[in-house]
Design a protein around this motif. Sequence first.
Motif, PDB file in Angstrom:
ATOM      1  N   LEU A 155     -11.300 -33.707 -22.475  1.00  0.00           N
ATOM      2  CA  LEU A 155     -10.546 -33.894 -23.712  1.00  0.00           C
ATOM      3  C   LEU A 155     -11.215 -35.011 -24.514  1.00  0.00           C
ATOM      4  O   LEU A 155     -11.563 -36.047 -23.949  1.00  0.00           O
ATOM      5  CB  LEU A 155      -9.107 -34.313 -23.388  1.00  0.00           C
ATOM      6  CG  LEU A 155      -8.215 -34.414 -24.616  1.00  0.00           C
ATOM      7  CD1 LEU A 155      -7.463 -33.103 -24.829  1.00  0.00           C
ATOM      8  CD2 LEU A 155      -7.217 -35.553 -24.519  1.00  0.00           C
ATOM      9  N   THR A 171      -3.722 -42.300 -27.883  1.00  0.00           N
ATOM     10  CA  THR A 171      -3.776 -42.785 -26.499  1.00  0.00           C
ATOM     11  C   THR A 171      -4.031 -44.294 -26.445  1.00  0.00           C
ATOM     12  O   THR A 171      -3.796 -44.933 -25.419  1.00  0.00           O
ATOM     13  CB  THR A 171      -4.817 -41.947 -25.713  1.00  0.00           C
ATOM     14  OG1 THR A 171      -4.442 -40.577 -25.823  1.00  0.00           O
ATOM     15  CG2 THR A 171      -4.900 -42.329 -24.256  1.00  0.00           C
ATOM     16  N   GLY A 186      -5.659 -38.248 -14.115  1.00  0.00           N
ATOM     17  CA  GLY A 186      -6.115 -37.287 -15.136  1.00  0.00           C
ATOM     18  C   GLY A 186      -7.000 -38.005 -16.135  1.00  0.00           C
ATOM     19  O   GLY A 186      -6.729 -38.042 -17.329  1.00  0.00           O
ATOM     20  N   THR A 187      -8.098 -38.551 -15.648  1.00  0.00           N
ATOM     21  CA  THR A 187      -8.879 -39.504 -16.458  1.00  0.00           C
ATOM     22  C   THR A 187      -9.749 -38.846 -17.516  1.00  0.00           C
ATOM     23  O   THR A 187     -10.138 -39.484 -18.486  1.00  0.00           O
ATOM     24  CB  THR A 187      -9.720 -40.409 -15.523  1.00  0.00           C
ATOM     25  OG1 THR A 187     -10.150 -41.551 -16.241  1.00  0.00           O
ATOM     26  CG2 THR A 187     -10.943 -39.669 -14.970  1.00  0.00           C
ATOM     27  N   GLY A 188     -10.092 -37.567 -17.354  1.00  0.00           N
ATOM     28  CA  GLY A 188     -10.923 -36.880 -18.364  1.00  0.00           C
ATOM     29  C   GLY A 188     -12.248 -37.606 -18.573  1.00  0.00           C
ATOM     30  O   GLY A 188     -13.019 -37.823 -17.634  1.00  0.00           O
ATOM     31  N   ILE A 234      -9.085 -44.055 -20.686  1.00  0.00           N
ATOM     32  CA  ILE A 234      -8.067 -45.079 -20.409  1.00  0.00           C
ATOM     33  C   ILE A 234      -8.581 -46.043 -19.330  1.00  0.00           C
ATOM     34  O   ILE A 234      -8.521 -47.272 -19.492  1.00  0.00           O
ATOM     35  CB  ILE A 234      -6.745 -44.423 -19.948  1.00  0.00           C
ATOM     36  CG1 ILE A 234      -6.223 -43.473 -21.029  1.00  0.00           C
ATOM     37  CG2 ILE A 234      -5.705 -45.475 -19.613  1.00  0.00           C
ATOM     38  CD1 ILE A 234      -5.064 -42.594 -20.578  1.00  0.00           C
ATOM     39  N   ASP A 269      -9.083 -37.007 -11.263  1.00  0.00           N
ATOM     40  CA  ASP A 269      -8.949 -35.792 -12.069  1.00  0.00           C
ATOM     41  C   ASP A 269      -9.084 -34.588 -11.166  1.00  0.00           C
ATOM     42  O   ASP A 269      -9.756 -34.649 -10.129  1.00  0.00           O
ATOM     43  CB  ASP A 269     -10.017 -35.741 -13.173  1.00  0.00           C
ATOM     44  CG  ASP A 269      -9.550 -34.949 -14.386  1.00  0.00           C
ATOM     45  OD1 ASP A 269      -9.276 -35.559 -15.433  1.00  0.00           O
ATOM     46  OD2 ASP A 269      -9.424 -33.710 -14.263  1.00  0.00           O
ATOM     47  N   LEU A 270      -8.440 -33.522 -11.597  1.00  0.00           N
ATOM     48  CA  LEU A 270      -8.549 -32.249 -10.892  1.00  0.00           C
ATOM     49  C   LEU A 270      -9.926 -31.636 -11.134  1.00  0.00           C
ATOM     50  O   LEU A 270     -10.418 -30.853 -10.327  1.00  0.00           O
ATOM     51  CB  LEU A 270      -7.457 -31.324 -11.463  1.00  0.00           C
ATOM     52  CG  LEU A 270      -6.971 -30.114 -10.714  1.00  0.00           C
ATOM     53  CD1 LEU A 270      -6.620 -30.457  -9.293  1.00  0.00           C
ATOM     54  CD2 LEU A 270      -5.755 -29.541 -11.452  1.00  0.00           C
ATOM     55  N   GLY A 309      -8.983 -34.598  -7.317  1.00  0.00           N
ATOM     56  CA  GLY A 309      -7.851 -34.004  -6.623  1.00  0.00           C
ATOM     57  C   GLY A 309      -6.636 -33.839  -7.499  1.00  0.00           C
ATOM     58  O   GLY A 309      -6.565 -34.349  -8.626  1.00  0.00           O
ATOM     59  N   ASP A 310      -5.643 -33.135  -6.933  1.00  0.00           N
ATOM     60  CA  ASP A 310      -4.413 -32.818  -7.658  1.00  0.00           C
ATOM     61  C   ASP A 310      -3.444 -34.011  -7.618  1.00  0.00           C
ATOM     62  O   ASP A 310      -3.142 -34.539  -6.535  1.00  0.00           O
ATOM     63  CB  ASP A 310      -3.769 -31.598  -6.979  1.00  0.00           C
ATOM     64  CG  ASP A 310      -2.474 -31.186  -7.650  1.00  0.00           C
ATOM     65  OD1 ASP A 310      -2.346 -31.358  -8.876  1.00  0.00           O
ATOM     66  OD2 ASP A 310      -1.561 -30.719  -6.927  1.00  0.00           O
ATOM     67  N   LEU A 311      -2.990 -34.440  -8.754  1.00  0.00           N
ATOM     68  CA  LEU A 311      -2.022 -35.544  -8.885  1.00  0.00           C
ATOM     69  C   LEU A 311      -2.323 -36.699  -7.929  1.00  0.00           C
ATOM     70  O   LEU A 311      -3.382 -37.267  -7.985  1.00  0.00           O
ATOM     71  CB  LEU A 311      -0.594 -35.023  -8.679  1.00  0.00           C
ATOM     72  CG  LEU A 311      -0.006 -34.139  -9.772  1.00  0.00           C
ATOM     73  CD1 LEU A 311       1.509 -34.126  -9.679  1.00  0.00           C
ATOM     74  CD2 LEU A 311      -0.436 -34.471 -11.179  1.00  0.00           C
ATOM     75  N   ASN A 327      -2.234 -39.728 -19.058  1.00  0.00           N
ATOM     76  CA  ASN A 327      -2.087 -38.883 -20.244  1.00  0.00           C
ATOM     77  C   ASN A 327      -2.290 -37.465 -19.738  1.00  0.00           C
ATOM     78  O   ASN A 327      -3.399 -36.938 -19.756  1.00  0.00           O
ATOM     79  CB  ASN A 327      -3.141 -39.272 -21.293  1.00  0.00           C
ATOM     80  CG  ASN A 327      -3.133 -38.305 -22.472  1.00  0.00           C
ATOM     81  OD1 ASN A 327      -2.169 -37.574 -22.673  1.00  0.00           O
ATOM     82  ND2 ASN A 327      -4.213 -38.302 -23.250  1.00  0.00           N
ATOM     83  N   PRO A 380      -1.820 -33.219 -19.210  1.00  0.00           N
ATOM     84  CA  PRO A 380      -1.714 -32.100 -20.155  1.00  0.00           C
ATOM     85  C   PRO A 380      -0.234 -31.864 -20.455  1.00  0.00           C
ATOM     86  O   PRO A 380       0.556 -31.709 -19.524  1.00  0.00           O
ATOM     87  CB  PRO A 380      -2.321 -30.927 -19.371  1.00  0.00           C
ATOM     88  CG  PRO A 380      -2.305 -31.330 -17.945  1.00  0.00           C
ATOM     89  CD  PRO A 380      -2.287 -32.817 -17.885  1.00  0.00           C
ATOM     90  N   GLN A 424      -7.197 -26.916 -19.052  1.00  0.00           N
ATOM     91  CA  GLN A 424      -6.579 -27.740 -18.020  1.00  0.00           C
ATOM     92  C   GLN A 424      -6.207 -29.133 -18.546  1.00  0.00           C
ATOM     93  O   GLN A 424      -5.374 -29.816 -17.977  1.00  0.00           O
ATOM     94  CB  GLN A 424      -7.601 -27.869 -16.898  1.00  0.00           C
ATOM     95  CG  GLN A 424      -7.075 -28.324 -15.599  1.00  0.00           C
ATOM     96  CD  GLN A 424      -8.170 -28.243 -14.535  1.00  0.00           C
ATOM     97  OE1 GLN A 424      -8.193 -27.352 -13.710  1.00  0.00           O
ATOM     98  NE2 GLN A 424      -9.095 -29.165 -14.556  1.00  0.00           N
ATOM     99  N   ALA A 425      -6.864 -29.549 -19.628  1.00  0.00           N
ATOM    100  CA  ALA A 425      -6.572 -30.858 -20.211  1.00  0.00           C
ATOM    101  C   ALA A 425      -5.441 -30.767 -21.234  1.00  0.00           C
ATOM    102  O   ALA A 425      -4.836 -31.781 -21.586  1.00  0.00           O
ATOM    103  CB  ALA A 425      -7.815 -31.428 -20.888  1.00  0.00           C
TER     104      ALA A 425
HETATM  105  C1  LIG Z   1      -4.825 -34.723 -21.673  1.00  0.00           C
HETATM  106  S1  LIG Z   1      -6.262 -34.914 -20.659  1.00  0.00           S
HETATM  107  C2  LIG Z   1      -6.411 -36.689 -20.677  1.00  0.00           C
HETATM  108  C3  LIG Z   1      -7.804 -37.190 -20.544  1.00  0.00           C
HETATM  109  C4  LIG Z   1      -7.951 -38.711 -20.721  1.00  0.00           C
HETATM  110  N1  LIG Z   1      -7.112 -39.432 -19.775  1.00  0.00           N
HETATM  111  C5  LIG Z   1      -7.567 -39.117 -22.125  1.00  0.00           C
HETATM  112  O1  LIG Z   1      -6.493 -39.694 -22.313  1.00  0.00           O
HETATM  113  O2  LIG Z   1      -8.340 -38.860 -23.067  1.00  0.00           O
HETATM  114  C6  LIG Z   1      -5.558 -34.555 -19.077  1.00  0.00           C
HETATM  115  C7  LIG Z   1      -6.527 -34.631 -17.899  1.00  0.00           C
HETATM  116  O3  LIG Z   1      -5.767 -34.394 -16.711  1.00  0.00           O
HETATM  117  C8  LIG Z   1      -6.483 -33.538 -15.840  1.00  0.00           C
HETATM  118  N2  LIG Z   1      -5.502 -32.822 -15.002  1.00  0.00           N
HETATM  119  C9  LIG Z   1      -4.767 -31.741 -15.323  1.00  0.00           C
HETATM  120  N3  LIG Z   1      -3.958 -31.405 -14.306  1.00  0.00           N
HETATM  121  C10 LIG Z   1      -4.185 -32.304 -13.313  1.00  0.00           C
HETATM  122  C11 LIG Z   1      -3.658 -32.487 -12.004  1.00  0.00           C
HETATM  123  N4  LIG Z   1      -2.724 -31.665 -11.522  1.00  0.00           N
HETATM  124  N5  LIG Z   1      -4.131 -33.513 -11.262  1.00  0.00           N
HETATM  125  C12 LIG Z   1      -5.082 -34.344 -11.741  1.00  0.00           C
HETATM  126  N6  LIG Z   1      -5.603 -34.228 -12.979  1.00  0.00           N
HETATM  127  C13 LIG Z   1      -5.173 -33.213 -13.752  1.00  0.00           C
HETATM  128  C14 LIG Z   1      -7.296 -32.664 -16.761  1.00  0.00           C
HETATM  129  O4  LIG Z   1      -8.423 -32.121 -16.090  1.00  0.00           O
HETATM  130  C15 LIG Z   1      -7.650 -33.620 -17.900  1.00  0.00           C
HETATM  131  O5  LIG Z   1      -8.881 -34.256 -17.670  1.00  0.00           O
END
Ligand SMILES: C[S@@+](CC[C@H](N)C(=O)[O-])C[C@H]1O[C@@H](n2cnc3c(N)ncnc32)[C@H](O)[C@@H]1O
Length: 301
Positions: free
Chosen positions: A107, A113, A137-139, A143, A160-161, A187-189, A204, A206, A226-227
């Motif tokens: 993203l 943000t 979810g660092t993208g 942050i 991040d996933l 990984g997930d959450l 931040n 999705p 996914q973002a």
């Molecule tokens: C809205 S983006 C935010 C990116 C960055 N933190 C920013 O603020 O610009 C959400 C991020 O969460 C990740 N994400 C989505 N579902 C996730 C999950 N279940 N566990 C971990 N990360 C996840 C996505 O891959 C994406 O990089």
Amino acid sequence: MTDPTHTGTSGDERVWTVLDLLKWTTDHFATKGVDTPRLDAELLLAHALGLRRLDLYLRYEEPVAAEARAHYRQLVVQRAGERMPVALLLGEKEFWSLPFKVTKNVLTPRPDTETLVEAALARLPDAERAYSVLDLGTGSGAIALALAHEKPLARITATDLSPLALEVARQNAEALGAGESVRFLEGDLFEPVRDELFDLIVSNPPYLARASAQALAPELAHEPEQALFGGDDGYAVLGRLAEQVRPMLEAGGWFLVELDPGQAATVVGWLEAAGLGEATILKDLAGRSRVVAVQNRSQPA
Ligand SMILES: C[S@@+](CC[C@H](N)C(=O)[O-])C[C@H]1O[C@@H](n2cnc3c(N)ncnc32)[C@H](O)[C@@H]1O
């Protein structure tokens, strides 16, 4: 008017200056429904010429060589025709006054943000303390790396996933000199940090509703799904976060989450029901509810 970005062999010998190109492209972008036509034209032309945007103002009357016009034309076509966001065309976006590499796998960080970053810093007041911080979810790493920049002693974990997003985040960390101070995990959450506790958790996630995808700006089609989307109603990840966050926080630790203004009241309710303290809604610069902040006031088990 002839397309001044065209560099074909039509025998068109006309000289096109920087200002000519900016005027033509601004009209073209406006016709195509681009939101900020002049700004986008300036950013793309500066990029094609290898200049900073402000340098253009000193060169309005200078002619633009055919080679640079050919590069510019490509960018203009992608912006107007494919609605590719400017940041993706430039490969970079400024966030918290720091340059972040962006690709189609992350993203593009948004100014909204920065509200979350500011609120997070306010909750890390002790300059001498090595706070443990999680950015979930660092993208691009926006942050986590903004926090690392401001709080060099903090022990920051960014998850991040998406392995492709983490690759970009790692590159940004290296470029910003934070390669050693931020830990990146896939990984997930909370799964990659299951046995740890944090003084501050920021996310931040999705949060857009897939059901309303048709109504969104066409530029969003170039960002990773996914973002963007938190399930059909936008709450899929927010709901799981609210449910799982409490045991991940130190006593007195904070959880700050960005969301859509319309989701704030619901998420406040969930967090309070999960046994955290009273949650607060923070506004962004436009006065919209953008972040929910809550402190873990529950007693350790
Ligand atoms: C809205 S983006 C935010 C990116 C960055 N933190 C920013 O603020 O610009 C959400 C991020 O969460 C990740 N994400 C989505 N579902 C996730 C999950 N279940 N566990 C971990 N990360 C996840 C996505 O891959 C994406 O990089």
